[in-house]
Design a protein around this motif. Structure first.
Motif: not given
Length: 180
Positions: A36-44, A51-63
């Motif tokens: 799952p992709v976790v998106l969190m940010f503060d919006i001003y 203005r969006l200040v935050g982070r994206v966290q997940t795990t990708l599968e790459l070849p």
């Protein structure tokens, strides 16, 4: 996956949401979203600019770039982006790109496409050469066997057919010298 800007009433708000991997589709960009992709940010909010200040966290599968085996790549990407209405994009001909221009995007219809934002952060987190491990041995160029799982029986000597005539001359010279 859109953020409706009409719902933003305060000067600052917090946004947090997790999106399932299925929302991003299957392997279309050289990677698959594995967790799952976790998106969190503060919006001003400042009038019609955001203005969006935050982070994206997940795990990708790459070849892997050498052996083609899939491997997990963690993503924890920070961002600080400014959004202006698309009508502010006047396109005034040639202008020098400044630092602020690299973090400015445009929105239409009072919505910000969060799917685009997350995918962009995933692209930015990708390695230049994805490797399952630093010492990956890759594939045999002859038979295609994965050399990380063991040696293959291929003969790794290659002779350039363009030099065959020179090799023949060299062996003939050696025969003449040994006969004398």
């Amino acid at each position: 996956m859109f953020l409706n800007l009409r719902r933003i009433r305060a000067a600052q708000e917090r946004f947090e949401k997790a999106y399932l991997p299925d929302a991003f589709g299957r392997e279309q960009d050289g990677f698959t979203v594995a967790e799952p992709v976790v998106l969190m940010f503060d919006i001003y909010k400042d009038k019609d600019q955001f203005r969006l200040v935050g982070r994206v966290q997940t795990t990708l599968e790459l070849p892997c770039g050498r052996c083609l085996d899939p491997f997990a790549w963690p993503v924890d990407s920070l961002f600080d982006l400014r959004y202006q209405p698309h009508s502010a994009n006047t396109g005034e001909g040639e202008v020098e790109v400044e630092e602020d221009d690299l973090t400015t995007a445009f929105y239409e219809h009072d919505e910000i496409d969060l799917g685009h934002l997350m995918r962009e952060q995933m692209y930015l987190a990708l390695p230049m050469k994805p490797l399952c491990r630093p010492d990956c041995r890759g594939l045999c160029p002859t038979c295609g066997a994965n050399l990380n799982q063991g040696q293959c029986a291929c003969k790794n000597e290659w002779e350039d057919p363009r030099l065959a005539v020179l090799k023949k001359l060299k062996t003939e010279n050696l025969k003449v010298k040994t006969e004398n």
